[in-house]
Scaffold this motif. Structure first.
Motif, PDB file in Angstrom:
ATOM      1  N   GLU A  80       3.554   8.595   5.784  1.00 33.27           N
ATOM      2  CA  GLU A  80       4.356   7.394   5.625  1.00 33.27           C
ATOM      3  C   GLU A  80       3.857   6.231   6.473  1.00 33.27           C
ATOM      4  O   GLU A  80       3.872   5.074   6.051  1.00 33.27           O
ATOM      5  N   GLU A  81       3.388   6.549   7.704  1.00 32.52           N
ATOM      6  CA  GLU A  81       2.954   5.483   8.602  1.00 32.52           C
ATOM      7  C   GLU A  81       1.686   4.787   8.128  1.00 32.52           C
ATOM      8  O   GLU A  81       1.325   3.718   8.628  1.00 32.52           O
ATOM      9  N   MET A  82       0.983   5.383   7.180  1.00 31.88           N
ATOM     10  CA  MET A  82      -0.245   4.781   6.654  1.00 31.88           C
ATOM     11  C   MET A  82       0.047   3.818   5.507  1.00 31.88           C
ATOM     12  O   MET A  82      -0.836   3.104   5.062  1.00 31.88           O
ATOM     13  N   ASN A  83       1.274   3.819   5.035  1.00 31.85           N
ATOM     14  CA  ASN A  83       1.655   2.947   3.932  1.00 31.85           C
ATOM     15  C   ASN A  83       2.429   1.742   4.464  1.00 31.85           C
ATOM     16  O   ASN A  83       2.784   1.684   5.631  1.00 31.85           O
ATOM     17  N   GLY A  84       2.744   0.800   3.580  1.00 33.86           N
ATOM     18  CA  GLY A  84       3.532  -0.350   4.010  1.00 33.86           C
ATOM     19  C   GLY A  84       3.295  -1.569   3.146  1.00 33.86           C
ATOM     20  O   GLY A  84       2.559  -1.529   2.145  1.00 33.86           O
ATOM     21  N   SER A  85       3.929  -2.660   3.539  1.00 34.95           N
ATOM     22  CA  SER A  85       3.778  -3.915   2.814  1.00 34.95           C
ATOM     23  C   SER A  85       4.015  -5.067   3.790  1.00 34.95           C
ATOM     24  O   SER A  85       4.569  -4.878   4.874  1.00 34.95           O
ATOM     25  N   GLY A  86       3.593  -6.224   3.405  1.00 30.57           N
ATOM     26  CA  GLY A  86       3.775  -7.392   4.256  1.00 30.57           C
ATOM     27  C   GLY A  86       3.305  -8.648   3.561  1.00 30.57           C
ATOM     28  O   GLY A  86       2.699  -8.590   2.486  1.00 30.57           O
ATOM     29  N   ASN A  87       3.589  -9.787   4.162  1.00 31.00           N
ATOM     30  CA  ASN A  87       3.129 -11.052   3.595  1.00 31.00           C
ATOM     31  C   ASN A  87       2.810 -12.011   4.732  1.00 31.00           C
ATOM     32  O   ASN A  87       3.196 -11.790   5.890  1.00 31.00           O
ATOM     33  N   ILE A  88       2.133 -13.076   4.396  1.00 32.97           N
ATOM     34  CA  ILE A  88       1.751 -14.059   5.400  1.00 32.97           C
ATOM     35  C   ILE A  88       1.779 -15.446   4.787  1.00 32.97           C
ATOM     36  O   ILE A  88       1.444 -15.637   3.604  1.00 32.97           O
ATOM     37  N   ASP A  89       2.250 -16.391   5.554  1.00 37.07           N
ATOM     38  CA  ASP A  89       2.159 -17.815   5.220  1.00 37.07           C
ATOM     39  C   ASP A  89       2.129 -18.527   6.561  1.00 37.07           C
ATOM     40  O   ASP A  89       3.161 -18.828   7.151  1.00 37.07           O
ATOM     41  N   LYS A 133       0.828  -1.198   0.000  1.00 33.08           N
ATOM     42  CA  LYS A 133       0.000   0.000   0.000  1.00 33.08           C
ATOM     43  C   LYS A 133       0.868   1.256   0.000  1.00 33.08           C
ATOM     44  O   LYS A 133       1.756   1.410   0.828  1.00 33.08           O
ATOM     45  N   ASN A 134       0.594   2.138  -0.972  1.00 35.16           N
ATOM     46  CA  ASN A 134       1.279   3.424  -1.045  1.00 35.16           C
ATOM     47  C   ASN A 134       0.277   4.451  -1.565  1.00 35.16           C
ATOM     48  O   ASN A 134       0.348   4.922  -2.692  1.00 35.16           O
ATOM     49  N   ILE A 187      -0.206   2.882  -5.334  1.00 34.96           N
ATOM     50  CA  ILE A 187      -0.455   1.449  -5.478  1.00 34.96           C
ATOM     51  C   ILE A 187      -1.188   0.935  -4.258  1.00 34.96           C
ATOM     52  O   ILE A 187      -0.892   1.318  -3.131  1.00 34.96           O
ATOM     53  N   ASP A 188      -2.172   0.057  -4.505  1.00 34.46           N
ATOM     54  CA  ASP A 188      -2.927  -0.568  -3.416  1.00 34.46           C
ATOM     55  C   ASP A 188      -3.231  -2.009  -3.847  1.00 34.46           C
ATOM     56  O   ASP A 188      -4.188  -2.253  -4.583  1.00 34.46           O
TER      57      ASP A 188
END
Length: 468
Positions: A24-33, A18-19, A95-96
């Motif tokens: 800045e604190e409202m954006n970010g990225s991550g993954n899960i498994d 998310k951008n 990007i979202d």
């Protein structure tokens, strides 16, 4: 209520990026498994999406996902969330993206595919060993049994050998042949099945070492093989020391995060593993390299809950630690664990076992300099051990070879393993003569050069004794 016949879990996989905000604190990225246990009534919230487990049936699991009821069977995978939005260019680019999936997986197939294909033929091996029991009396390990049966099979199938036996009329060999002949097919199967079992276990070893991980499920398969290696007392050619040493490194340094090692065992399993690895490595030429396994085990045994093991297993562990410390010239520690083992036997009213361990204890005590020997109360021993006292007294009266006094210096003891490492490095350069004098001469040289210790070799201490 019927439950899933197989051990299944929910697996959540996905990512987000998310951008869209100037903050800045409202954006970010991550993954899960991640895997989740199946518990009726529980909810899981991967990426904040609530998934509730409603009912677990024989073949399916019922869930509430995004306020909709869904039913999953093993292997089913559904999309919980999907988003792929982009806009703008250059500095205005936004990007979202988001993807989240859940699936019902068979845990064993997902985590342990190498165990699914594992050929565990121990039951068949044990059945056939019973059938040929009369031929393998006093043989303990699979390897020992297999080697003996190979010899018998040769005697059954070699025409030249049979001719000679009949001509020479060797009665006990003729009798052996008559006993073995009806079991020829079983003997051939046993030899082959043991080969298959060892091959399967070594493949499992490779997987464990490659991943630098070991958990309880894998240990169930590996432990019986380690036990077979530990009880081997005749031929060590088949022991995969390289694989065992690699696992020792994983166990010995499992708390070091930098090595990314995952040893996930129950306390009892870890203690047993350390014991088996220590015993196996004590058979290796480089037995001194894995001293940290013995250190870990010995420290654990000081505070172990004795109810965790049957008392004879606990005795074996203490005696095993004592034997290993004796092997690396740490006689004070060896004495300590022999004594602890004798006390465990005594607490369990096994005076005979306690007496035999104390015989080892006092035999070793006789190696110490006079000022370091423990005192001996023979009358007290006779009173406490009654008919078993003579066993202990044999140890008290034992006269060992003379030992260099410096071997009891902490500086000598604490550096033994490191000195031996240099000894074998030197031997690898000049070649192994396979005689004790070569190692002793190198030990003497390195102790003097590295630690200024004048060690007298066993030959120097016992000049009239011939050492092979």
């Amino acid at each position: 209520m019927d439950k899933l016949e197989k051990t299944c879990k929910l697996r959540a996989t996905g990512y987000y990026q998310k951008n869209t905000s100037y903050l800045e604190e409202m954006n970010g990225s991550g993954n899960i498994d991640k895997l989740y246990e199946l518990i009726e009534g529980n909810s899981i919230t991967p990426f904040g999406y609530e998934i509730k487990i409603i009912r677990i049936n024989k073949d399916t699991v019922e869930l509430i996902v995004n306020d909709k009821k869904v039913e999953l069977k093993e292997g089913d995978k559904i999309c919980v969330a999907y988003k792929n939005e982009t806009s703008g260019r250059n500095e205005e680019f936004r990007i979202d993206k988001e993807e989240l999936y859940i699936e019902l997986i068979n845990v064993k197939e997902y985590l342990y595919p190498h165990l699914i294909s594992f050929i565990d033929n121990r039951e068949k091996i044990e059945e056939n060993i019973k059938k040929v029991g009369i031929l393998v009396k006093n043989k303990v390990s699979y390897s020992e049994i297999q080697n003996h049966l190979k010899t018998i099979l040769y005697r059954l199938t070699s025409e030249e050998y049979l001719k000679k036996v009949n001509e020479d009329k060797v009665d006990f060999l003729i009798e052996e042949r008559n006993l073995a002949l009806p079991h020829k097919e079983t003997i051939e199967k046993l030899i082959k099945d043991i080969d298959v079992y060892f091959e399967e276990c070594n493949k499992l070893f490779d997987v464990i070492n490659k991943r630098n991980s070991l958990d309880s499920e894998e240990y169930k398969y590996l432990a019986p093989y380690l036990y077979q290696l530990a009880i081997e007392h005749t031929s060590y050619e088949h022991i995969p020391f390289e694989k065992v040493n690699a696992l020792c490194l994983n166990v010995g340094w499992r708390d070091k995060e930098v090595l990314h090692i995952n040893i996930n065992l129950l306390e009892k399993e870890l203690i047993e593993l350390c014991y088996l690895l220590m015993v196996i490595n004590s058979k290796s030429e480089e037995y001194f390299e894995c001293f940290y396994i013995a250190d870990e085990l010995s420290n654990t045994l000081l505070n172990v809950d004795e109810k965790m093991f049957d008392y004879k297993t606990l005795i074996n562990m203490h005696v095993g630690v004592g034997d290993y410390y004796l092997q690396i010239y740490n006689r004070p520690k060896a004495m300590k664990y022999y004594y602890l083992a004798s006390e465990i036997a005594k607490r369990n009213n096994d005076l005979e076992e306690s007496a035999y361990i104390l015989m080892k204890y006092y035999r070793l005590n006789n190696c110490f300099p006079e000022e370091m020997k423990v005192s001996v109360d023979i009358e007290g021993i006779k009173k406490e051990y009654n008919e078993y006292a003579d066993i202990i007294i044999k140890g008290i009266n034992y006269r060992p070879l003379k030992v260099s006094k410096v071997e009891f210096d902490p500086l000598f003891i604490n550096n033994y393993c490191f000195v031996m490492r240099k000894v074998y490095e030197e031997i690898s350069k000049v070649g192994d003569l396979h005689i004790p004098y070569q190692r002793w001469d190198l030990m003497k040289k390195i102790y003097m050069e590295e630690h200024n210790i004048n060690w007298e070799t066993p030959k120097e201490m016992n000049p009239r004794i011939m050492f092979d």
